[in-house]
Design a protein around this motif. Structure first.
Motif, short mmCIF file in Angstrom:
data_model
loop_
_atom_site.label_atom_id
_atom_site.label_comp_id
_atom_site.label_asym_id
_atom_site.label_seq_id
_atom_site.Cartn_x
_atom_site.Cartn_y
_atom_site.Cartn_z
N ALA A 22 0.83 -1.21 0.00
CA ALA A 22 0.00 0.00 0.00
C ALA A 22 0.86 1.26 0.00
O ALA A 22 0.57 2.23 -0.71
CB ALA A 22 -0.93 -0.01 1.21
N LEU A 23 1.94 1.24 0.78
CA LEU A 23 2.83 2.41 0.82
C LEU A 23 3.54 2.62 -0.52
O LEU A 23 3.69 3.75 -0.98
CB LEU A 23 3.87 2.21 1.94
N ALA A 24 3.96 1.51 -1.15
CA ALA A 24 4.61 1.61 -2.45
C ALA A 24 3.63 2.16 -3.48
O ALA A 24 3.98 3.02 -4.30
CB ALA A 24 5.14 0.26 -2.89
N GLY A 25 2.40 1.67 -3.44
CA GLY A 25 1.40 2.18 -4.37
C GLY A 25 1.07 3.62 -4.13
O GLY A 25 0.86 4.40 -5.08
N LEU A 26 1.03 4.02 -2.86
CA LEU A 26 0.76 5.42 -2.52
C LEU A 26 1.86 6.32 -3.06
O LEU A 26 1.59 7.39 -3.63
CB LEU A 26 0.66 5.57 -1.00
N PHE A 27 3.10 5.90 -2.92
CA PHE A 27 4.23 6.68 -3.45
C PHE A 27 4.09 6.87 -4.96
O PHE A 27 4.28 7.97 -5.49
CB PHE A 27 5.54 5.98 -3.12
N VAL A 31 3.65 10.43 -7.12
CA VAL A 31 4.57 10.82 -8.18
C VAL A 31 3.81 11.14 -9.46
O VAL A 31 4.02 12.18 -10.11
CB VAL A 31 5.62 9.72 -8.43
N PHE A 32 2.92 10.24 -9.85
CA PHE A 32 2.14 10.47 -11.07
C PHE A 32 1.18 11.65 -10.89
O PHE A 32 0.87 12.35 -11.86
CB PHE A 32 1.38 9.20 -11.47
N GLY A 33 0.70 11.86 -9.68
CA GLY A 33 -0.14 13.01 -9.42
C GLY A 33 0.60 14.32 -9.67
O GLY A 33 0.06 15.27 -10.26
N THR A 65 -8.55 11.58 -9.10
CA THR A 65 -8.40 10.39 -9.95
C THR A 65 -7.28 9.50 -9.42
O THR A 65 -7.39 8.27 -9.45
CB THR A 65 -8.10 10.76 -11.41
N GLN A 66 -6.21 10.11 -8.92
CA GLN A 66 -5.14 9.31 -8.32
C GLN A 66 -5.64 8.57 -7.09
O GLN A 66 -5.23 7.44 -6.82
CB GLN A 66 -3.95 10.21 -7.96
N GLY A 67 -6.53 9.22 -6.34
CA GLY A 67 -7.09 8.57 -5.17
C GLY A 67 -8.11 7.50 -5.51
O GLY A 67 -8.18 6.46 -4.85
N LEU A 68 -8.91 7.75 -6.55
CA LEU A 68 -9.97 6.81 -6.92
C LEU A 68 -9.45 5.61 -7.72
O LEU A 68 -10.16 4.63 -7.89
CB LEU A 68 -11.03 7.54 -7.75
N MET A 69 -8.24 5.69 -8.21
CA MET A 69 -7.70 4.66 -9.09
C MET A 69 -7.87 3.26 -8.52
O MET A 69 -8.38 2.35 -9.18
CB MET A 69 -6.22 4.93 -9.35
N THR A 70 -7.44 3.07 -7.28
CA THR A 70 -7.54 1.75 -6.68
C THR A 70 -8.88 1.53 -5.99
O THR A 70 -9.31 0.39 -5.82
CB THR A 70 -6.41 1.54 -5.66
N VAL A 71 -9.54 2.60 -5.57
CA VAL A 71 -10.84 2.45 -4.93
C VAL A 71 -11.85 1.85 -5.91
O VAL A 71 -12.58 0.91 -5.59
CB VAL A 71 -11.35 3.80 -4.40
N VAL A 72 -11.86 2.39 -7.12
CA VAL A 72 -12.79 1.91 -8.15
C VAL A 72 -12.18 0.76 -8.95
O VAL A 72 -12.86 0.12 -9.73
CB VAL A 72 -13.19 3.08 -9.08
N GLN A 73 -10.90 0.48 -8.73
CA GLN A 73 -10.17 -0.58 -9.46
C GLN A 73 -10.19 -0.28 -10.95
O GLN A 73 -10.65 -1.08 -11.77
CB GLN A 73 -10.83 -1.94 -9.18
N THR A 115 -9.80 3.13 0.14
CA THR A 115 -10.22 4.51 0.41
C THR A 115 -9.39 5.10 1.54
O THR A 115 -8.94 6.26 1.47
CB THR A 115 -11.71 4.55 0.79
N LEU A 116 -9.14 4.32 2.57
CA LEU A 116 -8.39 4.80 3.72
C LEU A 116 -6.90 4.91 3.46
O LEU A 116 -6.25 5.86 3.91
CB LEU A 116 -8.64 3.86 4.92
N TYR A 117 -6.35 3.93 2.72
CA TYR A 117 -4.89 3.86 2.59
C TYR A 117 -4.34 4.29 1.23
O TYR A 117 -3.15 4.59 1.12
CB TYR A 117 -4.42 2.43 2.90
N ARG A 118 -5.19 4.28 0.20
CA ARG A 118 -4.72 4.69 -1.12
C ARG A 118 -5.57 5.80 -1.73
O ARG A 118 -5.21 6.34 -2.77
CB ARG A 118 -4.74 3.47 -2.07
N GLY A 119 -6.71 6.11 -1.10
CA GLY A 119 -7.60 7.13 -1.64
C GLY A 119 -7.41 8.48 -0.98
O GLY A 119 -7.10 9.48 -1.63
#
Length: 263
Positions: A22-27, A31-33, A65-73, A115-119
């Motif tokens: 989750a931390l790696a994905g958040l980073f 970056v892309f954001g 969109t960066q936050g919703l990416m993994t929330v909405v898959q 939502t909590l950790y990647r959104g």
């Protein structure tokens, strides 16, 4: 309902076991954001409004969109298709619970974790770097929450639907790839749908894809307010119900086919 709640909680706990991922994905999201924010800032260098969005709204759009990416898959992942391929679907057929609703409950558990950790974190980081907007009233926050719940449902039900092609195809990955491309393009994830030329915009709004990304972000940023926001929510609900019904019909036919193949 109690069983579905337990399934969602179990899925939340399962994803909680992968904190480093989750931390790696958040980073990566952050970056892309930053990169996408630089591009969006350049777009507004010569004009104050594009496609009904101001620069501040567009930057908010980027980070949401960066936050919703993994929330909405947004990139898709159909565990159900893999179970059909492996034959594990037989186990699902023997369970005293509807598979479609079971996997939907599990997806809500996954979405709650992300939502909590990647959104929320990438949006919070984006707000520290840029001037972003947020809903100005409790009603708009509630509308955004409802829209997000429906967005997760639409995303899952669409993945479930194209995952069912595994009943007929030896390898459904080609269908999945096309589905992911269409989702990324027409959901508004790459650029807001309102930036599209007229003919392309008409195609996009005739699909369920904007309901996964564009609609909740428009409500959050205030691009859709009042009656317009209600209409967007109604459209999301209609697509969710329609995809749910289509999934049940296709699943029923695929199940009959599976029984025939099994002799």
């Amino acid at each position: 309902m109690h069983r579905h709640w337990n399934i969602a909680r179990g899925e939340f706990r399962k994803y909680s076991s992968y904190q480093v991922a989750a931390l790696a994905g958040l980073f990566t999201n952050v970056v892309f954001g930053l990169l996408r924010s630089a591009v969006m800032t350049a777009v507004f260098a010569e004009r104050p409004v594009v496609g009904g969005f101001s620069q501040v709204q567009s930057l908010t759009y980027v980070w949401l969109t960066q936050g919703l990416m993994t929330v909405v898959q947004i990139y898709g992942s159909s565990e159900f298709a893999q179970r059909i391929q492996s034959g594990d679907i037989v186990t699902d057929l023997q369970r005293p619970i509807d598979p479609q609703l079971m996997y939907l409950a599990a997806d809500y558990g996954r979405a709650a974790y992300h939502t909590l950790y990647r959104g929320i974190p990438p949006v919070a980081i984006g707000a520290l770097v840029f001037d972003l907007v947020c809903p100005g009233s409790a009603a708009m926050w509630a509308a955004f929450a409802a829209s997000l719940v429906l967005a997760v449902a639409i995303g899952f039900l669409f993945r479930f639907l194209y995952g069912l092609t595994a009943f007929w195809l030896l390898d459904p990955r080609g269908v999945a790839l096309v589905a992911v491309i269409l989702t990324n393009l027409f959901s508004g994830f790459v650029v807001p749908v309102s930036f599209f030329p007229g003919w392309m915009h008409a195609i996009a709004v005739a699909t369920p894809f904007p309901g996964m990304v564009q609609t909740p972000i428009e409500i959050f940023t205030g691009a859709a307010q009042g009656w317009e926001a209600v209409q967007r929510l109604a459209t999301q609900l209609a697509w969710a119900v329609g995809l749910l019904a289509c999934g049940r019909i296709v699943y029923a036919r695929g199940r009959r086919r599976l029984v025939v193949q099994g002799g």
